[in-house]
Write an enzyme that holds these catalytic residues in place. Structure first.
Site, PDB file in Angstrom:
ATOM      1  N   LYS A   1     -25.246  38.456  53.574  1.00 53.01           N
ATOM      2  CA  LYS A   1     -23.929  37.833  53.420  1.00 53.01           C
ATOM      3  C   LYS A   1     -23.070  38.818  52.626  1.00 53.01           C
ATOM      4  CE  LYS A   1     -21.191  34.285  53.842  1.00 53.01           C
ATOM      5  NZ  LYS A   1     -20.468  34.137  55.111  1.00 53.01           N
TER       6      LYS A   1
ATOM      7  N   TYR B   1     -33.914  33.042  43.687  1.00 44.86           N
ATOM      8  CA  TYR B   1     -35.227  32.452  43.379  1.00 44.86           C
ATOM      9  C   TYR B   1     -35.841  33.064  42.119  1.00 44.86           C
ATOM     10  CZ  TYR B   1     -35.168  30.349  47.976  1.00 44.86           C
ATOM     11  OH  TYR B   1     -34.831  29.603  49.067  1.00 44.86           O
TER      12      TYR B   1
ATOM     13  N   ASP C   1     -24.246  33.768  58.440  1.00 39.98           N
ATOM     14  CA  ASP C   1     -23.713  32.597  59.157  1.00 39.98           C
ATOM     15  C   ASP C   1     -23.629  32.883  60.659  1.00 39.98           C
ATOM     16  OD1 ASP C   1     -21.954  34.381  57.962  1.00 39.98           O
ATOM     17  OD2 ASP C   1     -20.266  33.019  57.924  1.00 39.98           O
TER      18      ASP C   1
ATOM     19  N   ASP D   1     -35.144  31.899  53.791  1.00 40.43           N
ATOM     20  CA  ASP D   1     -35.586  30.510  53.707  1.00 40.43           C
ATOM     21  C   ASP D   1     -34.854  29.674  54.758  1.00 40.43           C
ATOM     22  OD1 ASP D   1     -36.952  28.360  52.772  1.00 40.43           O
ATOM     23  OD2 ASP D   1     -36.040  28.317  50.788  1.00 40.43           O
TER      24      ASP D   1
END
Ligand code: NAP
Length: 420
Positions: A229, A159, A283, A307
């Protein structure tokens, strides 16, 4: 301060900072609170929230003096620009504000005004409580198991806006730099390519994770989960995780243990008043939220994971129409619902204002007005429990009464008066 387009009512007083270090506020009896309705459905839900907040404040001995501020379409009409400096300055000066959604064009046009506002004010933490309200229809079997607060880093990650369009001169320069200086030869396909940079800093990660840990300690929560991640992005997402464990060990050694120690040293039973620090790959975390909902109490996440995860968690407890949020940093708080401007419903007096109303509830908690905050929650819950709801919830329940946005707000105001 005087403004060109913003009227600051003379009868209110400014909220000030009582303690620079802790960010503690000095809240007057009648604080001036900037309110930004925003784009699309913002003009439907904003006034609804205002009505409910005024009623809850009034019934508990407080009062709010609103100052309307503008961004997005309303600002283009008045100022000829999307995010006027006056708006940023007013929110900065008054410390606590509430906003509706702002539209961001996809692909081209201006960058997100929401992101810009958070960055300009350095509101580095986005916090989203996700809890179940009795009576709300949910797509999962046990929505009441969800009682979680997400802390999403607000200022960096993908972002940050460091992005170059395919075939632009800058993209070409960056591509050549990567090839010539850093030996990146195979990872980028030939032909047009857009390039983006993902900064994740120790400073940005630690200050966000610190807030999550402090929240967990102050609110007797059992765990903080670092969601990353890191298996794929070792120097950004894995670094976020590592800095998280580091800040816990260095600054909260007496109040926290990590998950390995929980099993190695405590047989899976955490000592009282101890927050377990754990981490999950993003995930996996998405499915854990569905399959082991109750195991997660506080999440700390880089911007993009935050988000995705918080919208998904919001769906489990009834959808975006009821998911509240807020941004804070440096003794400032900007309440805002999780949802966007839903342009197809704009101006129809149709959508659910609960998300922005509950964001207002968070704002009251930040001001220390817990009585008014609880009143809002009880009144919203009561209206939903009795089946008086907007279209989004009505389509999922048997019977009930479908209300317009404004009627739903009236119904909550009635409940507030009835309860108090
Ligand atoms: P959205 O505006 O959140 O709407 C997506 C869907 O969510 C709606 O079609 C509706 O679903 C449901 N929904 C959202 N708000 C609701 C409410 N108050 N009551 C009931 N249902 C509600 O997401 P989007 O369509 O992806 O984004 C539209 C614009 O908003 C974009 O420009 C985006 O960039 C912007 N946005 C802004 C913010 C922000 O200001 N913080 C956040 C997210 C998105 P159904 O049609 O199925 O009923």
């Amino acid at each position: 301060m005087s403004y060109e387009h913003i009227e600051i009512p003379a009868d209110g007083n400014n909220i000030t900072l009582a303690d620079e270090e802790t960010g503690e506020l000095d809240v007057p009896e009648n604080p001036i609170v900037p309110i930004l309705y925003g784009d699309g459905i913002g003009s439907d839900v904003g006034p609804a929230a205002q009505m409910v907040m005024e009623a809850a404040a009034g019934e508990t001995g407080h009062s709010i003096t609103w100052a309307r501020v503008y961004a997005g379409e309303a600002a283009r009409d008045r100022y000829g620009e999307n995010l006027p400096q006056e708006t940023v300055d007013t929110i900065r000066e008054h410390r606590v504000a509430i906003k509706g959604p702002l539209t961001t064009p996809i692909g081209s046009g201006f960058r997100s005004l929401n992101v810009a506002l958070r960055q300009k004010l350095d509101l580095y933490a986005n916090v989203r409580p996700t809890y179940y309200l009795a009576g709300v229809p949910s797509p999962v079997k046990s929505p009441e198991e969800m009682d979680m607060v997400s802390f999403r880093e607000n200022t960096e990650d993908v972002y940050a806006g460091i992005e170059y369009e395919a075939e632009s001169e800058d993209a070409q320069k960056l591509r050549e730099f990567l090839r010539d200086e850093l030996d990146v030869t195979d990872a980028i396909h030939d032909g047009p390519v857009g390039l983006g940079i993902k900064p994740i800093s120790e400073f940005g990660s630690k200050r966000l994770i610190r807030e999550a840990i402090e929240y967990a300690i102050a609110n007797n929560r059992d765990s903080v989960t670092l969601v990353h991640k890191g298996n794929i992005m070792k120097y950004t997402e894995a670094a976020f995780r590592d800095w998280g464990y580091e800040v816990a060990a260095e600054e909260y050694a007496d109040e926290t243990i990590d998950e390995d120690a929980l099993y190695d040293e405590y047989d899976g039973e955490a000592p009282d008043d101890t927050v377990v620090i754990k981490d999950r790959i993003a995930d996996n975390m998405l499915q854990q939220l569905l399959t082991r909902t109750g195991d997660y109490e506080v999440l700390a996440m880089p911007n993009l994971n935050g988000d995705y995860l918080s919208d998904s968690a919001g769906a489990q407890i009834g959808g975006l129409g009821i998911a509240p949020g807020g941004n804070f940093g440096h003794g400032r708080f900007l309440a805002e619902p999780v949802h966007g401007s839903a342009p197809k419903y704009a101006g129809q007096d149709k959508v659910n204002p609960t998300a922005i109303i509950l964001s207002g509830r968070m704002m009251f908690e930040y001001l220390g007005w817990t009585d008014a905050a609880e009143l809002i929650r009880d009144a919203v819950e009561e209206s939903i429990r009795t089946g008086r709801v907007t279209y989004d919830l009505h389509r999922q329940i048997e019977g009930g009464e479908k209300l317009a946005t404004s009627e739903f707000a009236d119904s909550i105001v009635d409940e507030i008066r009835a309860i108090s």
